[in-house]
Design an enzyme around this catalytic site. Structure first.
Site, PDB file in Angstrom:
ATOM      1  N   ARG A 177      -9.119  -4.364   8.778  1.00  0.00           N
ATOM      2  CA  ARG A 177      -7.889  -3.885   9.407  1.00  0.00           C
ATOM      3  C   ARG A 177      -7.266  -2.765   8.589  1.00  0.00           C
ATOM      4  NH1 ARG A 177      -2.274  -4.855   8.599  1.00  0.00           N
ATOM      5  NH2 ARG A 177      -2.700  -6.363   6.959  1.00  0.00           N
ATOM      6  N   HIS A 222      -5.599 -11.436   1.847  1.00  0.00           N
ATOM      7  CA  HIS A 222      -4.402 -10.928   2.507  1.00  0.00           C
ATOM      8  C   HIS A 222      -4.379 -11.181   4.008  1.00  0.00           C
ATOM      9  CE1 HIS A 222      -0.997  -8.344   3.064  1.00  0.00           C
ATOM     10  NE2 HIS A 222      -1.667  -7.460   3.759  1.00  0.00           N
ATOM     11  N   GLU A 234       0.817  -1.196   0.000  1.00  0.00           N
ATOM     12  CA  GLU A 234       0.000   0.000   0.000  1.00  0.00           C
ATOM     13  C   GLU A 234       0.866   1.266   0.000  1.00  0.00           C
ATOM     14  OE1 GLU A 234      -3.348  -0.398   2.584  1.00  0.00           O
ATOM     15  OE2 GLU A 234      -3.309   1.715   3.088  1.00  0.00           O
TER      16      GLU A 234
HETATM   17  C1  LIG Z   1       3.000  -9.723   1.940  1.00  0.00           C
HETATM   18  C2  LIG Z   1       2.467  -9.161   3.208  1.00  0.00           C
HETATM   19  C3  LIG Z   1       2.726  -7.827   3.553  1.00  0.00           C
HETATM   20  C4  LIG Z   1       2.228  -7.271   4.726  1.00  0.00           C
HETATM   21  N1  LIG Z   1       2.517  -5.966   5.036  1.00  0.00           N
HETATM   22  C5  LIG Z   1       2.092  -5.444   6.230  1.00  0.00           C
HETATM   23  C6  LIG Z   1       2.447  -4.114   6.627  1.00  0.00           C
HETATM   24  O1  LIG Z   1       3.133  -3.386   5.917  1.00  0.00           O
HETATM   25  N2  LIG Z   1       2.015  -3.652   7.815  1.00  0.00           N
HETATM   26  C7  LIG Z   1       1.269  -4.418   8.656  1.00  0.00           C
HETATM   27  O2  LIG Z   1       0.933  -3.950   9.743  1.00  0.00           O
HETATM   28  N3  LIG Z   1       0.929  -5.684   8.306  1.00  0.00           N
HETATM   29  C8  LIG Z   1       1.316  -6.210   7.119  1.00  0.00           C
HETATM   30  N4  LIG Z   1       0.967  -7.499   6.774  1.00  0.00           N
HETATM   31  C9  LIG Z   1       0.247  -8.319   7.736  1.00  0.00           C
HETATM   32  C10 LIG Z   1       1.204  -8.837   8.767  1.00  0.00           C
HETATM   33  O3  LIG Z   1       2.472  -9.029   8.207  1.00  0.00           O
HETATM   34  C11 LIG Z   1       0.749 -10.145   9.338  1.00  0.00           C
HETATM   35  O4  LIG Z   1      -0.567 -10.024   9.748  1.00  0.00           O
HETATM   36  C12 LIG Z   1       1.596 -10.489  10.532  1.00  0.00           C
HETATM   37  O5  LIG Z   1       2.943 -10.526  10.168  1.00  0.00           O
HETATM   38  C13 LIG Z   1       1.210 -11.778  11.191  1.00  0.00           C
HETATM   39  O6  LIG Z   1       2.137 -12.006  12.226  1.00  0.00           O
HETATM   40  P1  LIG Z   1       1.960 -13.140  13.264  1.00  0.00           P
HETATM   41  O7  LIG Z   1       3.052 -13.004  14.256  1.00  0.00           O
HETATM   42  O8  LIG Z   1       0.565 -13.145  13.757  1.00  0.00           O
HETATM   43  O9  LIG Z   1       2.132 -14.475  12.423  1.00  0.00           O
HETATM   44  P2  LIG Z   1       3.167 -14.887  11.270  1.00  0.00           P
HETATM   45  O10 LIG Z   1       4.236 -13.894  11.059  1.00  0.00           O
HETATM   46  O11 LIG Z   1       2.341 -15.308  10.128  1.00  0.00           O
HETATM   47  O12 LIG Z   1       3.860 -16.132  11.906  1.00  0.00           O
HETATM   48  C14 LIG Z   1       3.165 -17.326  12.135  1.00  0.00           C
HETATM   49  C15 LIG Z   1       4.112 -18.292  12.768  1.00  0.00           C
HETATM   50  O13 LIG Z   1       3.398 -19.410  13.235  1.00  0.00           O
HETATM   51  C16 LIG Z   1       4.042 -20.592  12.835  1.00  0.00           C
HETATM   52  N5  LIG Z   1       3.048 -21.655  12.754  1.00  0.00           N
HETATM   53  C17 LIG Z   1       1.881 -21.635  12.080  1.00  0.00           C
HETATM   54  N6  LIG Z   1       1.253 -22.809  12.235  1.00  0.00           N
HETATM   55  C18 LIG Z   1       2.040 -23.582  13.037  1.00  0.00           C
HETATM   56  C19 LIG Z   1       1.943 -24.905  13.558  1.00  0.00           C
HETATM   57  N7  LIG Z   1       0.915 -25.703  13.287  1.00  0.00           N
HETATM   58  N8  LIG Z   1       2.951 -25.373  14.313  1.00  0.00           N
HETATM   59  C20 LIG Z   1       4.033 -24.600  14.584  1.00  0.00           C
HETATM   60  N9  LIG Z   1       4.165 -23.346  14.133  1.00  0.00           N
HETATM   61  C21 LIG Z   1       3.186 -22.850  13.365  1.00  0.00           C
HETATM   62  C22 LIG Z   1       4.658 -20.229  11.524  1.00  0.00           C
HETATM   63  O14 LIG Z   1       5.694 -21.108  11.207  1.00  0.00           O
HETATM   64  C23 LIG Z   1       5.158 -18.830  11.817  1.00  0.00           C
HETATM   65  O15 LIG Z   1       6.386 -18.881  12.480  1.00  0.00           O
HETATM   66  C24 LIG Z   1       1.453  -8.067   5.587  1.00  0.00           C
HETATM   67  C25 LIG Z   1       1.202  -9.400   5.266  1.00  0.00           C
HETATM   68  C26 LIG Z   1       1.688  -9.956   4.087  1.00  0.00           C
HETATM   69  C27 LIG Z   1       1.378 -11.378   3.754  1.00  0.00           C
END
Ligand SMILES: Cc1cc2nc3c(=O)[nH]c(=O)nc-3n(C[C@H](O)[C@H](O)[C@H](O)COP(=O)(O)OP(=O)(O)OC[C@H]3O[C@@H](n4cnc5c(N)ncnc54)[C@H](O)[C@@H]3O)c2cc1C
Ligand code: SF4
Ligand code: SF4
Ligand code: FES
Lengths: 626, 252
Positions: A423, A387, A265
């Site tokens: 969001r 997303h 974005e």
């Molecule tokens: C391309 C992209 C760009 C984005 N840009 C932005 C941005 O600029 N600003 C913003 O605020 N947000 C952004 N977002 C959204 C944001 O990045 C995500 O919502 C956020 O990073 C999610 O973080 P999290 O810690 O919840 O999980 P994640 O970072 O998704 O991590 C999940 C973790 O859980 C582990 N896991 C999952 N299932 C299991 C299992 N069964 N057993 C063991 N481990 C497991 C995975 O291996 C991973 O380590 C973006 C998302 C994407 C895809």
């Protein structure tokens, strides 16, 4: 063979931003922590986040503060957000960003040497702390290195760096274990060897991220299979708001192999404009009534805003994502799309080439290498991509404790409530930090009072049997083709625009796929076998898809990331309702639950005339819950 | 517009393995990772390969493509001749686990050996002020996506397993450089320990690491060489004892 066993105070499932922040907090509270993740350490989704992390530090415009941020978040979520989560997030986000700086993070700077902040959709002021367009990488690396720092301190104290905190990478959790109604640990397998492993701990923090892989076109990686959503459901927790999925308006559309990959974005934040095949800057046609006073309705004013934000309204390209995604969808449907079914996004006319390369380096790189497009000279072709999931585990806002399951916590994308029906960009990265920290603290407090809760042999055996099952079948279904079928169903029938008949069809098809998935057989051995891995991920995606479809069927209105063709428009009665999904061992059931009302002090932060657009006259008359 | 591609994939594990030939459809615009996934979905359900982002951002899909260390998600099939067979093999410097997946734990061990960032105690959260030009030098190194292609290509460990113990490798030389150039980091002597404890001295500036870095980080010119030069200065410069000079050294 004997089962591999580990004992910890706190298990953190997930090594994205939320999981790592939770782990740091729990370790700093003196507890032992295991961090478990499906990929290598440092590769979680968070690493892909580009645009930035929203926090009202007021470094670029000092009119900004937590109250403005809170208002923007509620507006973006169309007031379906859990007010307390939005409040905590807005208040604590700046501290969480500054804290990263004390751990070594290097954000881009303003002229005064403070952390620079950029504009993003739905944020009134420049608010996103960023590092070029690789902010997620900076977040992950900083916390990864903070964890190493804590391990080095443990090494000095205990003679073993991994004495109190260890990362178990490429390990998939298939079940959260309970004894006597309380959390007792988690069970899973090593991706590398296929061998099983038991973690015993009285508290589990789920931080597993999103569900994008349930859909055909997505910005998410293979990890986004909704594991935590499904694990929580099966452990007896609830999912809230599962009908709300964010379709990011700008994913790549060409070539086919990169379809869905995100175009940040920031491209629009930095001045990119959207046009259709007729060359029309179409977003002016799509400004909804609730936003008319904040967004420019003509090009001249929109252009002036980049220079003078105090006296002009914002360009409509910066409307919240749900609005922009629907607008693009309509343009393409009306036959004004590009050759490959998208619209044009152009930065080349407004910004000099060298500035583009500096501010959006990885976008330049991505288009140049993957699509053969030089974004400093030509427009990009973009279209909506699945997303982010707003829905997730129902939690207590202050502690991130999952409602109904003692010892279970959830933070990050897997948790629900914070973002309401939609969001805002940049709010996820700070959500991870704010609620990751709170989940770590909540789990630590719980463990200190609850003590150990050993896992019984019967529980272990049940978990082990489930892993063995797909290997003992012969000639059953193929998990790759079932996955493709599911993606087709969700994409076509519960995607960006929905209607009753299609959702009903989706529910029937998902039920059918789930029945057939009980018969998945896996070829090959246990060692690093993606077919075997997908069999488990598929089971999770099916539960997520069922929750989404069933919640979507019940919500007879359009709001944020849920658009019903047969019920266009927002309905203020529906704003008072959350959908709560639970699992009875057989199927997902949905119930309606009243959404907590804003207390007076938060109610009063808004102009009543604005609230009238979202709330019923009775709610307005009450003026807050207290 | 699908055409057939001849793909040669290394299959096997630590005990045994070899190249297997397959024919697979390839469409316009596809990268090598796409065709590997197609093979996985249609012909070899248990083919092991790592990936996450498919956009060159996570550094998971590192492998050797026609003998060159590369990211499979950023390597266009169209960059090879139509009748050319594309050969994909696992990274050579690390022990193979299965097929295209190697055991890269060496790198995580080395990461734990690099002394962490030290924040000035007197500087409360939010008080830091830094110039953009001053953070940019370290930011270049913080672009690293930990694909470990540089580690894989560096002959010091690629050809000499025994060096692994005492050599952190280019990825971690830039980590040290990043901290050394960090405007706020308090820890002293990072360059000297790089030389004495992390094997900087074993690097003979062949620049192979820089050539393979998908993030185009100038590993040798901007990190290794400046550190080596300063180590030499420090060693022979008695004036380094003066605090003022030490400060400046940190900045340079
Ligand atoms: C391309 C992209 C760009 C984005 N840009 C932005 C941005 O600029 N600003 C913003 O605020 N947000 C952004 N977002 C959204 C944001 O990045 C995500 O919502 C956020 O990073 C999610 O973080 P999290 O810690 O919840 O999980 P994640 O970072 O998704 O991590 C999940 C973790 O859980 C582990 N896991 C999952 N299932 C299991 C299992 N069964 N057993 C063991 N481990 C497991 C995975 O291996 C991973 O380590 C973006 C998302 C994407 C895809
Ligand atoms: S320059 Fe040094 S670190 Fe880089 S590949 Fe050559 S020897 Fe290895
Ligand atoms: S320095 Fe470059 S080649 Fe080395 S790990 Fe980092 S990104 Fe990969
Ligand atoms: S899959 Fe992330 S770099 Fe290739």
């Amino acid at each position: 063979m004997t089962l591999e066993r580990h004992k910890y105070d706190v298990l953190v499932i997930g090594a994205g931003g939320a999981g790592l922040r939770a782990a740091v907090e729990a370790r700093e509270a003196g507890l032992s922590v295991a961090i478990i993740c499906k990929s290598l350490f440092g590769k979680a989704h968070t690493v892909m986040a580009e645009g930035g992390a929203a926090a009202s530090m007021g470094n670029v415009n000092d009119n900004d503060n937590w109250m403005v941020h809170f208002r923007d978040t509620m507006r973006g979520g169309k007031f379906l957000n859990h007010y307390r989560m939005a409040e905590l997030h807005a208040k604590e986000a700046p501290d969480r960003i500054w804290e990263l700086e004390t751990w070594g993070a290097l954000f881009d700077r303003t002229k005064e040497g403070k952390i620079s902040q950029r504009n993003f959709g739905g944020h009134e002021y420049p608010r996103l702390a960023h590092v070029g367009d690789r902010t997620g990488l900076e977040l992950i690396r900083t916390m990864q290195q903070k964890i190493v720092a804590l391990q080095q301190a443990d090494g000095r104290e205990f003679g073993d760096m991994e004495a109190k905190m260890k990362v178990y990478a490429e390990c998939t959790i298939t079940e959260i274990l309970k004894e006597n109604g309380k959390i007792a640990g988690a069970y899973g397998y090593w991706r590398e060897t296929g061998e099983e492993v038991l973690f015993e701990a009285p508290a589990v923090v789920i931080a597993t991220g999103g569900v994008g892989k349930t859909f055909k076109i997505t910005s998410n990686s293979w990890e986004g299979t909704g594991d935590g959503h499904a694990l929580a459901l099966k452990a007896g927790a609830n999912l809230v708001d599962m009908e709300f999925l964010q379709f990011h308006p700008t994913g790549m559309v060409w070539p086919p192999s990169v379809r869905g990959i995100l175009v940040t974005e920031s491209v629009r934040g930095e001045g990119g404009i959207l046009t259709n095949s007729l060359g029309e800057r179409f977003m002016f046609k799509y400004i909804p009534d609730v936003f008319k006073d904040k967004y420019a309705d003509n090009e001249a004013e929109a252009d002036r805003w980049y220079e003078d934000q105090d006296n002009n309204r914002r360009p409509p390209e910066l409307l919240p994502r749900d609005e922009v995604a629907r607008a693009i969808n309509s343009e393409v449907k009306a036959g004004r799309g590009t050759e490959h079914g998208g619209v044009y996004l152009d930065v080349s006319k407004r910004i000099p080439a060298e500035v583009i390369k500096k501010r959006l380096p990885s976008m330049w790189h991505q288009f140049y290498e993957l699509a053969g497009v030089d974004i400093t000279k030509e427009a990009m072709e973009v279209g909506p991509t699945c997303h982010y999931v707003m829905g997730g585990v129902e939690v207590e806002p202050d502690t991130a404790a999952a409602v109904g399951v003692p010892g279970l916590y959830a933070a990050g994308e897997v948790a629900g409530g914070m973002h309401g029906s939609n969001r805002l960009g940049g709010n996820s990265l700070t959500d991870l930090l704010v609620f990751g920290r709170r989940a770590g603290a909540g789990a630590a407090d719980y463990v200190k009072s609850a003590g150990a809760n050993p896992v019984s042999d019967a529980t272990i055996k049940a978990a082990a049997d489930r892993i063995e099952a797909p290997f003992s079948r012969e000639g059953g279904e193929n998990s790759y083709s079932l996955h493709a079928e599911l993606q087709e169903v969700t994409h076509n029938l519960v995607g960006i625009i929905r209607t009753r008949t299609e959702i009903e069809e989706a529910i029937a098809k998902i039920t059918d796929i789930r029945a057939r998935s009980k018969n998945v057989a896996v070829a090959g051995g246990r060692k690093f076998n993606p077919g075997f891995h997908l069999a488990f991920d598929l089971d999770n995606m099916l539960l997520v898809a069922e929750s989404t479809a069933k919640s979507a069927l019940l919500r007879e209105e359009s709001r944020g990331g849920h658009t019903r063709d047969d019920f266009p428009g927002m309905n203020n009665q529906w704003r008072q309702v959350n959908h709560i999904a639970s699992f009875d061992g057989n199927q997902v059931n949905i119930k309606a639950q009243p959404l907590p009302m804003l207390p007076k002090e938060l109610f009063d932060l808004f102009d009543v005339h604005e609230l009238e657009k979202y709330m019923t006259p009775e709610e307005i008359a009450k003026g807050g819950s207290n | 517009m699908a055409r057939k591609l001849n793909l040669r994939i290394w299959r096997g594990d630590a005990t045994d393995g070899g190249l297997k030939d397959v024919q697979v459809d390839v469409n316009e615009g596809e990268v090598v990772l796409d065709v590997i996934h197609r093979v996985q979905a249609t012909q070899m359900g248990d083919l092991a390969v790592r990936w996450n982002c498919k956009a060159g951002k996570c550094g998971s899909c590192s492998m050797e493509i026609n003998g060159k260390p590369r990211l499979a998600c950023m390597t266009q099939v169209a960059s090879f001749d139509e009748d050319e067979t594309i050969t994909v093999t696992p990274l050579r410097a690390f022990p193979v686990i299965k097929d295209l997946v190697t055991d890269v734990s060496f790198n995580y061990k080395k990461a734990m050996e690099i002394p962490a960032y030290e924040h000035p105690k007197e500087l409360a959260p939010g008080e830091a002020r830094m110039e953009q030009v001053d953070v940019e030098r370290s930011q270049e190194f913080r672009k690293c996506i930990e694909c470990f292609l540089c580690q894989n290509t560096c002959h010091v460990i690629r050809d000499h397993e025994e060096n692994k113990k005492s050599f952190a490798g280019p990825r971690f030389f830039i980590r040290i450089a990043e901290l050394d150039m960090h405007p706020l980091d308090k820890l002293k002597n990072r360059k000297r320990t790089a030389q004495e404890e992390h094997g900087l001295g074993m690097c003979n500036i062949t620049k192979c690491c820089t050539e393979v870095c998908p993030e185009h980080i100038k590993i040798t010119d901007n990190a290794i060489i400046p550190m080596k030069e300063r180590v030499v200065d420090i060693k022979y410069d008695p004036a380094r004892m003066f605090a003022g000079l030490l400060k400046r050294e940190k900045r340079n």
